[in-house]
Enzyme design. Structure first.
Site, PDB file in Angstrom:
ATOM      1  N   ASP A  74       8.616  -0.194   6.200  1.00  0.00           N
ATOM      2  CA  ASP A  74       9.653  -1.049   5.089  1.00  0.00           C
ATOM      3  C   ASP A  74       9.907  -0.429   3.829  1.00  0.00           C
ATOM      4  OD1 ASP A  74       7.151  -1.517   4.337  1.00  0.00           O
ATOM      5  OD2 ASP A  74       7.118  -3.455   5.029  1.00  0.00           O
ATOM      6  N   ASN A 143       0.655 -14.286   4.768  1.00  0.00           N
ATOM      7  CA  ASN A 143       1.306 -15.319   5.620  1.00  0.00           C
ATOM      8  C   ASN A 143       1.365 -14.754   7.152  1.00  0.00           C
ATOM      9  OD1 ASN A 143       3.233 -13.278   5.376  1.00  0.00           O
ATOM     10  ND2 ASN A 143       4.774 -14.546   4.649  1.00  0.00           N
ATOM     11  N   HIS A 145       2.824 -11.809   7.866  1.00  0.00           N
ATOM     12  CA  HIS A 145       3.836 -10.852   8.274  1.00  0.00           C
ATOM     13  C   HIS A 145       3.267  -9.485   8.550  1.00  0.00           C
ATOM     14  CE1 HIS A 145       4.376  -9.354   3.730  1.00  0.00           C
ATOM     15  NE2 HIS A 145       3.479  -8.543   4.624  1.00  0.00           N
TER      16      HIS A 145
HETATM   17  C1  GLP Z   1       3.202  -5.505   2.231  1.00  0.00           C
HETATM   18  C2  GLP Z   1       3.779  -4.616   3.311  1.00  0.00           C
HETATM   19  C3  GLP Z   1       2.902  -5.016   4.762  1.00  0.00           C
HETATM   20  C4  GLP Z   1       1.579  -5.246   4.180  1.00  0.00           C
HETATM   21  C5  GLP Z   1       0.925  -6.053   3.427  1.00  0.00           C
HETATM   22  C6  GLP Z   1      -0.446  -6.061   3.150  1.00  0.00           C
HETATM   23  O1  GLP Z   1       3.796  -6.843   2.078  1.00  0.00           O
HETATM   24  N1  GLP Z   1       5.188  -4.697   3.528  1.00  0.00           N
HETATM   25  O2  GLP Z   1       3.517  -4.067   5.331  1.00  0.00           O
HETATM   26  O3  GLP Z   1       0.750  -5.175   5.693  1.00  0.00           O
HETATM   27  O4  GLP Z   1       1.911  -5.403   2.197  1.00  0.00           O
HETATM   28  O5  GLP Z   1      -0.572  -5.534   1.823  1.00  0.00           O
HETATM   29  P1  GLP Z   1      -2.225  -5.551   1.284  1.00  0.00           P
HETATM   30  O6  GLP Z   1      -2.544  -4.384   2.033  1.00  0.00           O
HETATM   31  O7  GLP Z   1      -2.020  -5.252  -0.179  1.00  0.00           O
HETATM   32  O8  GLP Z   1      -2.854  -7.005   1.434  1.00  0.00           O
END
Ligand code: GLP
Length: 261
Positions: A74, A143, A145
């Protein structure tokens, strides 16, 4: 039957560092076994330790990315590649600029595309032309995702523009020096794009991820929790530290493939 009883392999390591190292080793094995691998990559703070390990493996053990191609999940809409808050910048800083991956082989969705629909279609097409993703690395949002596929996302979705959920904006706003500069939309691979990968590896660490992981891995498959879609994937490995695994339910012996270090 839940996901843990279906096909997921859940590996638990005592610490976040050990979980990241194992994840890097899985990626390293993939690259050694197939030097022209197509890797699906992820951003987020959890991945920093993985990329540090891969850089080490490249520098010390000669792990060779020269024939790999990569596709990130993304990118924020409206952020240019040289914006320090963009995922392009993140990947260059933490991986692409530090291993021998050819820069032109490290792909991310174009957050500045004038026609995002066309850019999304082109991204899917390019993944297909490269032979599809061999190994997709994933994190998980608080959440549930994956990529930026927020709760409610269609499991048949392909690369598309996604409005970010409030929980996601709260989770990621600390990475923006000026909170108002955080985009409200992103381009993300869809859930169907992710599920097309021949193998998925989800890494999650920390107690704050424990309850969403219990729901995503041990509950029913539901669009309310996008990561639960991974239960339907034929080859998904989940790597957790002990804290992130702490809410997973204990199951009858032999029913699940939980591996503790
Ligand atoms: C962002 C990315 C996700 C990732 C998430 C987790 O939202 N778009 O792909 O899984 O971060 O982030 P963190 O590793 O900082 O908890």
């Amino acid at each position: 039957m839940t996901g843990l009883e279906r096909r997921m392999k859940v590996i638990i390591r005592p610490t976040a560092a050990a979980a990241a190292l194992l994840t890097a080793e899985i990626i390293g094995q993939q690259v050694k076994g197939k030097p022209d691998s197509v890797l699906g990559l992820a951003t987020g703070s959890t991945m920093l330790a993985v990329y540090r390990c891969l850089v080490q493996m490249s520098k010390k053990n000669g792990l060779d990315f020269s024939r790999c191609r990569t596709f990130n999940l993304d990118e924020y809409l409206g952020l240019a590649a040289d914006d320090p808050c963009s995922y392009h910048y993140f990947m260059r800083k933490h991986l692409f600029g530090r291993v021998n991956l050819k820069m032109r082989h490290g792909h991310l969705p174009d957050g500045m595309a004038s026609d995002v629909t066309a850019a999304s279609v082109a991204y899917e097409k390019l993944i297909g032309q490269c032979g599809g993703v061999d190994l997709q690395l994933l994190g998980i949002g608080l959440n549930g995702h994956i990529g930026f596929n927020e709760p409610g996302s269609d499991f048949r979705s392909r690369t598309h523009v996604q409005t970010l959920a409030l929980a996601t904006r709260r989770q990621n706003v600390p990475f923006f020096p000026i909170p108002d500069q955080m985009p409200r939309r992103a381009i993300t691979m869809g859930i169907a794009t992710i599920l097309d990968a021949r193998r998925c590896v989800l890494l999650a660490t920390g107690i704050e991820k424990a309850s969403i992981l219990a729901a995503a891995l041990g509950g029913r498959i539901t669009t309310d929790i996008p990561a639960s879609a991974l239960q339907a994937h034929g080859h998904c490995t989940v790597v957790l530290d002990a804290a992130a695994a702490s809410a997973l339910k204990k199951r009858r012996p032999g029913a699940v493939r939980l591996t503790r270090a």
